[in-house]
Scaffold this motif. Structure first.
Motif, PDB file in Angstrom:
ATOM      1  N   SER A 159       0.838  -1.207   0.000  1.00  0.00           N
ATOM      2  CA  SER A 159       0.000   0.000   0.000  1.00  0.00           C
ATOM      3  C   SER A 159       0.867   1.248   0.000  1.00  0.00           C
ATOM      4  N   ARG A 163       1.051   4.165  -2.943  1.00  0.00           N
ATOM      5  CA  ARG A 163       0.994   5.599  -2.606  1.00  0.00           C
ATOM      6  C   ARG A 163       2.230   6.326  -3.130  1.00  0.00           C
ATOM      7  N   ASP A 253      -4.169  -0.260  10.174  1.00  0.00           N
ATOM      8  CA  ASP A 253      -4.766   0.983   9.679  1.00  0.00           C
ATOM      9  C   ASP A 253      -3.911   1.665   8.612  1.00  0.00           C
ATOM     10  N   PRO A 255      -2.783   0.869   5.510  1.00  0.00           N
ATOM     11  CA  PRO A 255      -3.292   0.983   4.133  1.00  0.00           C
ATOM     12  C   PRO A 255      -4.370   2.043   3.971  1.00  0.00           C
ATOM     13  N   ARG A 256      -5.255   2.186   4.966  1.00  0.00           N
ATOM     14  CA  ARG A 256      -6.286   3.227   4.881  1.00  0.00           C
ATOM     15  C   ARG A 256      -5.655   4.614   4.911  1.00  0.00           C
ATOM     16  N   TRP A 257      -4.609   4.782   5.766  1.00  0.00           N
ATOM     17  CA  TRP A 257      -3.954   6.090   5.833  1.00  0.00           C
ATOM     18  C   TRP A 257      -3.308   6.431   4.501  1.00  0.00           C
ATOM     19  N   PHE A 259      -4.220   5.418   1.583  1.00  0.00           N
ATOM     20  CA  PHE A 259      -5.299   5.705   0.638  1.00  0.00           C
ATOM     21  C   PHE A 259      -5.828   7.123   0.845  1.00  0.00           C
ATOM     22  N   ASP A 260      -6.096   7.488   2.083  1.00  0.00           N
ATOM     23  CA  ASP A 260      -6.610   8.835   2.374  1.00  0.00           C
ATOM     24  C   ASP A 260      -5.577   9.904   2.005  1.00  0.00           C
ATOM     25  N   ASP A 261      -4.312   9.634   2.271  1.00  0.00           N
ATOM     26  CA  ASP A 261      -3.267  10.604   1.953  1.00  0.00           C
ATOM     27  C   ASP A 261      -3.155  10.793   0.440  1.00  0.00           C
TER      28      ASP A 261
END
Length: 296
Positions: A159, A163, A253, A255-257, A259-261
């Motif tokens: 992830s 990114r 958490d 991978p979610r961070w 994605f959001d970034d």
């Protein structure tokens, strides 16, 4: 499209040894040095899970170092890309082929300024696991090295790599007006192009700011560089410190961070500076095409 792919292949065949050297030598040196190094981790320096923290630091540092070294080397070559074919007279061969001037310029720009940095990031990410594993083995022993949650770390690394690849693409876009401007100046003014361009921008900014209070030149350059930096990492990543449970929660958490970034970096495209970057890049590219057509 096949002709354009041939132009990209030409770039790879002509420069791949140097590119691979830039990408492979740093991590191979790290791996060679680890057995002879003295890795000492003080109590509490890396939190309650030092082996995991050291691995995460390595997963971020090695790709960053490989990418940074590669990009710096490519930036030194960028101004001369536009004059390369004229200098070695290969322009005569390429003009004899059914290849447009725009394709002849777009291929080296795409290869040197986009594809090679992307490849450097992938190579650095792959080697980060080897370097990190070797460091942990050296510092904490084989049991700690094999005891890491490697499957979870692989997901976090993947992830993070996605990114990073998005960040490289966006950063290349934000910096493209400046990079193409140096190429265009070098194409028209030869070796004096880059110094003249830099001097004109500095003097122009000083004159406009002093005489009229206009800081558009400096603000634009600063905005492009700032957006390029934010394209790579927009926010501050949370630290995995605070205990084993918090470290595990951070890993879940992460991978979610990422994605959001990445979404936040994409939202930065919705500003007037985005349109300026497009227009300026197109104008500089047109100047390069014009110069190449006149050389032909």
């Amino acid at each position: 499209m096949s002709r354009f792919n041939t132009l990209l292949l030409r770039e790879w065949m002509q420069h791949h040894r140097g590119w691979l050297a830039l990408m492979l030598i740093p991590p191979l040196l790290f791996l060679a040095i680890v057995p002879f190094s003295s890795v000492e981790i003080g109590a509490g320096e890396l939190g309650p899970v030092p082996a995991l923290s050291l691995m995460l630091v390595t997963m971020a540092a090695v790709p960053g170092i490989v990418l940074g070294i590669t990009v710096v080397a490519l930036l030194f070559q960028t101004p001369g890309l536009a004059r390369r074919d004229q200098q070695d007279r290969s322009i005569e061969f390429w003009l004899s082929l059914p290849v447009s001037h725009s394709a002849g310029i777009a291929a080296p720009v795409l290869a040197h300024l986009v594809l090679v940095p992307l490849l450097a990031l992938v190579v650095g990410a792959a080697f980060s696991y080897l370097v990190g594993g070797a460091l942990i083995w050296k510092a904490f022993g084989a049991a700690e090295a094999f005891g890491l949650p490697w499957a979870t770390l692989a997901g976090v690394g993947l992830s993070g790599l996605v990114r990073g690849l998005l960040g490289v693409l966006l950063a290349a876009f934000w910096l493209m007006p400046l990079l193409l401007a140096t190429m265009a100046a070098s194409a028209w003014l030869k070796r004096w192009g880059t110094p003249v361009l830099a001097l004109a921008m500095v003097i122009g900014h000083k004159l406009l700011a002093t005489l009229y209070g206009i800081t558009a030149v400096g603000d634009t350059v600063t905005g492009l560089v700032t957006n390029a930096r934010r394209a790579m990492v927009h926010g501050n990543a949370p630290s995995p410190r605070g205990g084993v449970e918090m470290a595990q929660a951070w890993l879940a958490d992460a991978p979610r961070w990422f994605f959001d970034d990445g979404l936040t970096a994409l939202r930065d495209l919705g500003q007037p500076l985005f349109l300026f970057a497009l227009a300026a890049s197109a104008a500089c590219f047109a100047l390069l095409v014009l110069r190449r057509s006149r050389n032909g």
